[in-house]
Each structure stands twice: as structure tokens, then as C-alpha cells.
Design a protein around this motif. Sequence first.
Motif, PDB file in Angstrom:
ATOM      1  N   ASP A  83     -12.930  17.503  21.613  1.00  0.00           N
ATOM      2  CA  ASP A  83     -13.819  17.463  20.436  1.00  0.00           C
ATOM      3  C   ASP A  83     -13.886  18.825  19.751  1.00  0.00           C
ATOM      4  N   TRP A  88      -8.859  15.868  20.161  1.00  0.00           N
ATOM      5  CA  TRP A  88      -9.790  14.746  20.167  1.00  0.00           C
ATOM      6  C   TRP A  88     -10.645  14.745  21.436  1.00  0.00           C
ATOM      7  N   GLN A  95     -13.611  14.507  17.202  1.00  0.00           N
ATOM      8  CA  GLN A  95     -13.933  13.160  17.670  1.00  0.00           C
ATOM      9  C   GLN A  95     -15.285  12.696  17.142  1.00  0.00           C
TER      10      GLN A  95
END
Length: 587
Positions: free
Chosen positions: A29, A26, A34
Motif C-alpha cells: 500500500d 499494492w 491499494q
Amino acid sequence: MNYVASIHPGKEDRDRVLDDLLDLLWTEDIAGLQTRTLCAGQDDRATITLGKTEVVIYLEADRWRGGSRPVRIEYAGTGKGLDPSELLWVVLNTLPELDLQVLDRTMRQLNESARNEELVRALGALLANTARQEGALENALLWERMAAWQDRPFHPLSHSRGTWETAEIEQYGAEFGRFFPLRWCAVERTSILASPHAKKGGPAAKILNDVQSDVLQQEVKRRGIGATHQAIPLHPWQADHVLVREYSEELAGGQIIMLDFRGPLVAATSSLRTVVVPSNPARHIKLPLDVETLGVRRLLSAQSLHNGLKGADLLSAALARRPDLSRVARLADETQFWTFSEPSGDILAPRTAFLGCVIRDLPLNDGANVMPLAALAVAPADGIPSAMAAALKANPGSTIEDFLTTLFDLLAGFAVEAFACGFIPEMHGQNVLVEISGGLPTGIILRDHDTVRCVPAVLTDNGLKTPEYIIKDPRRATMLLSQPEDLFAYGQTLLFDVALRAICVELDRAGAIGLSTSRRLLRSSVEHHVGQIDMPSKLRARLKSALLEQPEWPFKQILTPLLQTAELGLGMPSRLGLAGNPLRYSE
């Protein structure tokens, strides 16, 4: 496990590898995880497609960085959660440019880490019980074991040990605390590069007692090599698996001779390749160990040994010039080393990294106990971290908030003043030892000085000399930096966003101090030191902006640089990203 239970999972339910992996994917990314989730999200969840797999991601407020963070990922329409291997496989297979060998290596590292995580988790109750016993605070080896048990926080691959199987992890891993004897070889003196500060007698004079030394000398004399060779200790695993591979010609020609002598018994510290003789906890022996951890081979190059001397010189000079630094910190003496040298004398030659040793002496204060900073983030059983509980037991009048405030003051104060001087050591939880006196942190000891980063112009302004580092590839060098913000990043990432965040998160999980409170205490400490420590006004403004005002600050990426590295080497693949500033964000 349902969504509500996964937000604050109990000790038995929590999958640390999955938590860390999901958070890492996350924050970095990777595969747009994300970005795509936030674009598709509705309140606390979002459905997205990764390759051919549709998944549901559940979110909660990120109480460290601000914004949102994932707490669970499951296959859409089934309610079945992805395990770490499934999650990584799904995400990596959405990256069309990823080299297949890198994909295979990364999956292997994750599966090894998950397997080994399960192995060491079984030690949790034993470590917790030991920490509750009388006199636990004085047991330095216990806290090294505790730090190793957790290993690097927020790193889903942290327990990967390359080719090591269960038996080797149990024998040589710091978590298990087992003793094992050093092996020894004799190296022709013309093939040894010694530190300019090395004392006569070699490593044996620093490591062995009189009886052991006599036994070793008898063997050297019997072999007739006393005048031509120097005895060098070896990690037993290195002796069994690496020496013949790297030095077959020297072994065949007698430049290196394996000795029958064994000893003394040692135990691993949290750094794995560094060991300690239990009867002398102030003396560590750092040995090359060709085992892959955290994406790097734990070897010991002549280049890093040289740079360690230069980094220590800078730290010593700074402590001598700035009384507030020397009030807080002292340095481990790592000036005694011996390493293999090629006939060419090339300090960058690869084989200097496979055979040698460093003797580390810790400057221990009478009455003070020491532990790795990382140990203060480890709670093998429910409750506050065991090391903090042991410290508070020694001072019943002190509170957790007192302890945390004092710790922040020591570490943030040192870091801010170091920034003002133009340098920062690598202050992650393993390199920083915390001294505990009267149940509270009273000082720090810094170890491993080969990565002291600095801005030469700021050093000059403070009357400090730029270290004469040997840098192999100036284009990729991070030791000498041009901008103060590049320097600040090494404190923001390693100290604040890894070591201190881990402590704050564990206290929050225990219900002792919420993240909002610990962040407020940390911000208050940083604010105080930024405002009070002597430095030029322009530098103060830049430091204040970076630490306290910017909406984002750097974080150390882990998976992204690994995915971009075809062959692992002696340096950890590294890259910085940006995430929310925990010292600016307020709930």
C-alpha cells in the motif's frame, strides 16, 4: 497489451518486473495505492491520481490471498501502460518525506534489475532444453542455475547486481554456469580467526586436489611464509575490486600477500557468493562478495559465522530429540571456516566480513538428487516447472498432485514441528535443498544456519538450549523472539508466502493445478500436522489460529523497509505487513 490479455499473459508478453512491482506496491500500500484504488473502484477498475498523474488500475480476484489484486496500470485517457520505471517514479514522487538519495538508489536498482532480467531471460530456452535431456535430474549445478535464473520470486529488484555490468554477470552469475578459477592470498596466521572445529591444513586441504596442493605449497615455500601465513581463497571479483580497498595497509606490510596460484575452477551456485567445484558437487565454498543483491551486501562477517555454529548446534540437538524432524531433514556441515581478524579480536569489527571462507559439505544420499526448493518454481519455457517435469519423468506413475502433496507434507511437517520445538530456520527457496528419489521429494537438506530464529521459553520446554548468539543491536534483533506468533511469521513469510506460493503460481500459470487446488492441498497438510504433532495444547491453539484461522497473516515487505534505509548493510532491510491468509481464504 489489452486488459483481458494482461490477466493471464503468455511467456512472451509477461513483464515479470512490472508484475512484481505492481503487486508489491499494492500489497505494501505504498502511496496508498491499494487503499485509494479500493475506495475509488468500480467493479474491475478504478481511476486515481498519483501526484499529478491520473492512472487507471485494472483489477482481478486475488486467488492466493483473497480480495483483489492489480493486473494492469495505464495512463488515464490514453490506454498506454506504464512501464516499471515510469510506475515506480510516479509512485515514489508522491512520497514527500522520501530522501532523494534513497529515491535515486531505488530507481537505479529497478532499472538494473529490469536490464539484467532481459539479459538472463535469453538463457531460458537453453536451460529448458538442458532440463529435458537424459540425466538432467542428476545435474545439481543445472538446478542451481535454474533457481538463479528466476532469482527471488515476487521481488522486482531481485536481478539488481549493484555495480556489475553485463560482462561480470555473464562471468560470475550462476545463471550462465561458467567456470572461473579461485584466487588465493596468504594471511598472517595471527590475523585469522578460525572456527573451533577447523581442521589442520586450512581451506586448501578441503578444496584442492594433490596436484593443486603441491603447486600452492611450492609457492608458499618459495616465498618463505609457510610457518607464518595461511592460504585463503578469494572470489576473483573480490580480489580485483575489494581487497586493496579494505586491506591496503596489510598488503603493504606483508600481513596479507597475494599469491600467483590460481584454482581450482569453480562455478557459482544460486546464492552467487557460494561456489562449487564441479567435480565435487557435495562441497561448496562460501566467500564474501561485496556485491549488492536484494538490498544487502553479500559479505561474510565473523558474527554471522559464529551465529551459524550456534544455529547449527540448535538444529542438531532438535533433530536428535525429535525423530520426525531427523526423518525429514539433514544439515549441511558448515563448521569449517576461516576469516580475517583484527588485532583487537573484535568479532563485530567490519573488516572481518571482507576476507574469509566457509567450507560447506552436503550430506548427500546415494541415489538421491538434490535441488534448491526455488528451482521447483521455475519454468523457463511453457509448461510446468522444469525441475518438477524432470522428477516426474523419473516416475511415470506419479502425478503433479502426488509430487505437490508429498512436497507439502515434507515442508509443512518440518515447519510445524520446528514451531512446536520453538525454532524455525530460514526456509526460503535457496536455503532449502529438496532431495528427489524415485521421482518424488523424500527429504530436505538445510544450509545457511546463521539465521535460525527461536523463542527461548519454548526451547526450554522442549529440553533445548537457547543459542548463544552474538547480537550487535538487541533493539533490532530478530534471532531471539518473545512470542510464538513472531516465530511463526518467519515460516509464514519465507516458506509459505514466498517459496511455496511461487510453485503454486507457476503450476497455475501452466494450467496444471489451479491455485485453489494447491492451496487446499497445502491447508490439508498443515491441518494434519498441526493436529498430530506433539506440542502443548496452548501452543497448538496459537499455531492453529495463526496458520489456519486468522483472516490475515504476515507478509515480508520489500520496498517499504528499503525506502526507510539510508545506507545498505550486511542485513536485508526487513519489515512485516499483513495480508490475506491463503490457508483460510476459500473461493
